[in-house]
Structure formats: C-alpha cells, structure tokens
Design a protein around this motif. Structure first.
Motif, mmCIF file in Angstrom:
data_model
loop_
_atom_site.group_PDB
_atom_site.id
_atom_site.type_symbol
_atom_site.label_atom_id
_atom_site.label_comp_id
_atom_site.label_asym_id
_atom_site.label_seq_id
_atom_site.Cartn_x
_atom_site.Cartn_y
_atom_site.Cartn_z
ATOM 1 N N ASP A 1 8.254 24.872 41.499
ATOM 2 C CA ASP A 1 8.370 25.896 40.465
ATOM 3 C C ASP A 1 7.084 26.712 40.340
ATOM 4 O O ASP A 1 7.293 27.696 39.803
ATOM 5 C CB ASP A 1 8.283 24.993 39.169
ATOM 6 C CG ASP A 1 9.734 24.214 38.942
ATOM 7 O OD1 ASP A 1 10.573 24.819 39.551
ATOM 8 O OD2 ASP A 1 9.662 23.379 38.074
ATOM 9 N N HIS B 1 7.775 29.647 42.485
ATOM 10 C CA HIS B 1 8.682 30.532 41.604
ATOM 11 C C HIS B 1 7.932 31.376 40.730
ATOM 12 O O HIS B 1 8.109 32.542 40.366
ATOM 13 C CB HIS B 1 9.685 29.966 40.921
ATOM 14 C CG HIS B 1 11.001 29.274 41.775
ATOM 15 N ND1 HIS B 1 12.050 30.168 42.225
ATOM 16 C CD2 HIS B 1 10.874 28.429 43.008
ATOM 17 C CE1 HIS B 1 12.738 29.572 43.184
ATOM 18 N NE2 HIS B 1 12.178 28.507 43.574
ATOM 19 N N ASP B 2 6.823 30.570 39.845
ATOM 20 C CA ASP B 2 6.193 31.497 38.774
ATOM 21 C C ASP B 2 5.418 32.243 39.431
ATOM 22 O O ASP B 2 5.074 33.519 38.722
ATOM 23 C CB ASP B 2 5.460 30.317 37.859
ATOM 24 C CG ASP B 2 6.402 29.212 37.315
ATOM 25 O OD1 ASP B 2 7.309 29.566 37.024
ATOM 26 O OD2 ASP B 2 5.763 28.370 36.840
ATOM 27 N N GLN B 3 4.805 32.059 40.374
ATOM 28 C CA GLN B 3 3.952 33.128 40.968
ATOM 29 C C GLN B 3 4.535 34.310 41.566
ATOM 30 O O GLN B 3 4.215 35.465 41.621
ATOM 31 C CB GLN B 3 2.814 32.505 42.351
ATOM 32 C CG GLN B 3 1.955 31.528 41.650
ATOM 33 C CD GLN B 3 1.082 30.872 42.906
ATOM 34 O OE1 GLN B 3 1.948 30.904 44.143
ATOM 35 N NE2 GLN B 3 0.078 30.403 42.757
ATOM 36 N N ARG C 1 7.339 35.488 40.639
ATOM 37 C CA ARG C 1 7.838 35.955 39.337
ATOM 38 C C ARG C 1 6.847 36.976 38.631
ATOM 39 O O ARG C 1 6.866 38.052 38.312
ATOM 40 C CB ARG C 1 8.512 35.365 38.206
ATOM 41 C CG ARG C 1 9.914 35.036 38.495
ATOM 42 C CD ARG C 1 10.779 34.239 37.566
ATOM 43 N NE ARG C 1 12.148 33.701 38.018
ATOM 44 C CZ ARG C 1 12.174 32.821 38.679
ATOM 45 N NH1 ARG C 1 11.588 31.813 39.180
ATOM 46 N NH2 ARG C 1 13.493 32.568 39.017
#
Length: 162
Positions: free
Chosen positions: A4, A7-9, A11
């Motif tokens: 996750d 994915h966060d980085q 985005r």
C-alpha cells in the motif's frame, strides 16, 4: 513486494506531476503486479533496442473528462476515485473524445458517422447505435450511468453525477 505504501507514493507523485511518467523496473519473468494504471512496468535488464519503444510508450496522452482519465493509446478509461480500469474499443474512444471536443453540444448521428466512420450522409446504418449501446452496457457494468446521453437530435456527454 508491492504494498500500500508504494501505491500511496505513486498516487502522490502522479497527483503532483500528472504528466510525468512513473516507471517500475521488475525482475524478468515476474508475475503480474498490481500497480496503478498510470505506472509503466518494464522488465530488466532493459535492452538498448527496447529503449526507443519505452520512451515512446512513456509519452502518455491523458484526457481528463469529469471523473475519468482517458488513455487513447491504450484504449482505457480509468475512474479517478477508484483507479478502476475500463477497457474500450478504438471506436468507443473515438466517440467519447469526439463528444468531449463538442462538450455541452448535441452532436448529430450524421456528424458522428461522417467524422468517425467517414460515412456519407445518405447511407443507412445502425453502426453508431450499436456502438453506443455496447458502450453504455460496458459502462453500466461499472455503475456509470448518465454519462453518454441520447438527445432528440443526437448524442452528448455529461460529467456530473458520476
């Protein structure tokens, strides 16, 4: 391991620099990786003859239309909120982009047939209606309604309420 945090980085980077390509290099033969649609995954080692192709593929044309990002080259429409990928055909992309370029206007069947299929106005066909029907059914599978509208004299796109 793709987690996750990746994915966060990704985005955050995409939000800050939406036109900058994000490339992830992975070990050759790695199984399919779940990454956001805007991340390009390439296998290493990268051969020089593949470098040109990689650079060309990194030049991503993104069209933002309401709650969607549209990638004409890969024929995908992506929901911005959920990152859900909706595969489209070439003609479906052409219909959406043509209507987008005439946003707020009703585009006649004849104009769409002439510009997308190069049909003569005197030709009788149901090609457009068939494509519109299939596109709507596909969008309904993703619970997208009231996006592609039939008006009295043609078609239009609405982006509110999705």
């Amino acid at each position: 391991i793709i987690d996750d945090a990746f994915h966060d980085q990704a985005r955050l980077a995409h939000k800050k620099y939406p036109k900058a390509p994000i490339v992830m290099m992975v070990k050759k033969g790695r199984k399919q990786i779940d990454v956001p649609s805007f991340v390009k995954v390439v296998e290493k080692p990268l051969k020089m003859e593949n470098l040109k192709e990689l650079i060309e593929n990194l030049v991503i044309v993104v069209v933002v239309l309401g709650p969607f990002r549209i990638y004409p080259k890969t024929r995908q429409m992506v929901c911005i909120k959920t990152d859900e990928k909706i595969p489209l055909t070439e003609k479906e992309i052409e219909i959406i982009l043509f209507l987008r370029n005439r946003f707020g206007q009703v585009v006649s069947k004849e104009e769409l047939l002439s510009n997308i299929w190069q049909y003569h106005p005197d030709i009788t066909t149901h090609t457009l209606e068939t494509h519109i029907y299939r596109l709507r059914k596909k969008l309904e599978n993703y619970e997208i309604r009231d996006f592609l509208l039939t008006k009295e004299n043609g078609y239009s796109i609405e982006t509110h309420g999705n």
